[in-house]
Design a protein around this motif. Structure first.
Motif: not given
Ligand SMILES: Cc1cc2nc3c(=O)[nH]c(=O)nc-3n(C[C@H](O)[C@H](O)[C@H](O)COP(=O)(O)O)c2cc1C
Length: 334
Positions: A181, A184, A186-187, A189, A229, A232-234
């Motif tokens: 997390q 990445s 994705l998680t 931010q 990942d 998408e966006a990972g």
């Protein structure tokens, strides 16, 4: 067909540590610990059995470094000094089978429930971890004291693993768990220095690695990272190659390539043996330290092919060995 390579393919790491061949039993949760994470007779029997596979490295399953990082009932824990004696027996049964004993350390982050952790649910950002067919609660974004708690928990757990006789410590940064997390986009931010950029997202993992390296310079350090990942966006393959290059630069000994936030199972578009080998191969082409690849591998013949032509350094065989370790050895090595 039996493999020739496996018999004559020992690998020498630093400090006189060697694996007798290139076969790895990857971390696989056995759910045999007590409710508070202690090794049981069942755990010892399970790993004695896995060691009969003849693999060169056997990793003990994901083991939680702090009660707030627990993800399931009967998960193995390494958060208390009293757990060292059971873990010592575990490393012994693995070494007696001829393998290098490794153990995977984990914090679940937001990929668990408040019921399992006793109330806490924390991650880099207040973003629910995407888990297939499950809707996870939104974790609280960690503050500096919680970051320090993870760092000290990983370090004390690494020391316990070393005292218990393990030669390899693996940091679980794949399959959507805590450290995945953090790395990445994705998680993670965050907008502080623990996020926002490549180095920011890697800052917590880096600090944990550096703490372990200072205290345990003799230990082999493996990091299990996603090949991507698969969301998408990972993390993309390009991103994970950069991560592996960076981890090599800061002194990690082994890169174990699996999948990411999407979980460890076979992606829908991948068939046959070695379903995550393309990602592992791309990473191995960019770094000099050994890469472990995984995904539906069943036969020694397939391992000969992927290792013989230099795609990767080690092949992890999970379920095919779990089903019947001795039979697997008989068919593929012995
Ligand atoms: C029962 C089971 C438990 C698993 N537990 C873990 C784990 O604790 N840590 C981990 O990194 N991967 C875990 N995995 C994923 C495996 O390490 C491996 O990556 C996956 O099974 C794919 O390899 P295979 O196709 O050879 O089985 C688990 C897999 C299984 C089947």
């Amino acid at each position: 067909m039996k493999t020739l390579l496996n018999k004559s393919s020992s690998f020498h790491f630093k400090n006189d540590l060697s694996a007798i061949n290139r076969i790895v039993v990857p971390a696989m949760a056995s759910q045999t610990a007590t409710a508070s994470g202690y090794v049981t007779e069942k755990t010892l029997k399970h790993y004695a059995n896995l060691s009969n596979s003849g693999a060169g490295i056997v990793f003990v399953e994901y083991t939680y470094v702090h009660p707030t990082g627990k993800s399931e009932d009967n998960q193995l824990g390494i958060f208390d000094d009293q757990q060292i004696s059971g873990l010592s027996k575990l490393s012994k049964v693995i070494s007696e089978g001829g393998a290098l004993a490794g153990i995977q350390l984990t914090h679940a982050g937001g990929k668990t429930t408040r019921e399992q952790t006793g109330g806490a649910l924390m991650g880099p950002s207040a973003i629910a971890v995407p888990v297939k067919d499950q809707s996870m609660e939104i974790p609280t974004s960690m503050n500096q004291s919680e970051i320090e708690l993870w760092k000290s928990s990983f370090l004390s757990s690494a020391k316990r693993a070393s005292l218990a006789g393990f030669s390899i410590i693996e940091l679980h940064s794949a399959h959507g768990y805590g450290l995945n997390q953090w790395i990445s986009p994705l998680t993670n931010q965050r907008t502080d220095n623990y996020g926002g950029s490549f180095l920011g997202r890697l800052k917590l993992l880096t600090e944990i690695i550096e703490l372990i390296q200072v205290e345990l310079p003799e230990i082999l350090l493996s990091v299990r990272i996603p090949g991507r990942d698969f969301l998408e966006a990972g993390l993309s393959q390009e991103g994970t190659i950069e991560i592996a290059k960076y981890l090599e630069k800061i002194g990690v000994d082994i890169i174990n390539v699996s999948s990411g936030i999407g979980g460890w199972r076979r992606p829908a578009d991948r068939a046959g043996q070695g379903y995550l080998i393309p990602e592992a191969k791309a990473i191995q082409q960019n770094i000099g330290i050994p890469v472990i690849g995984v995904g539906g591998i069943e036969t020694g013949q397939f391992i000969d092919e992927i290792i013989g032509n230099g795609n990767i350094s080690f092949a992890a065989v999970g379920r095919a060995i779990l089903n019947n370790p001795e039979l697997w050895k008989e068919k593929n090595i012995a």
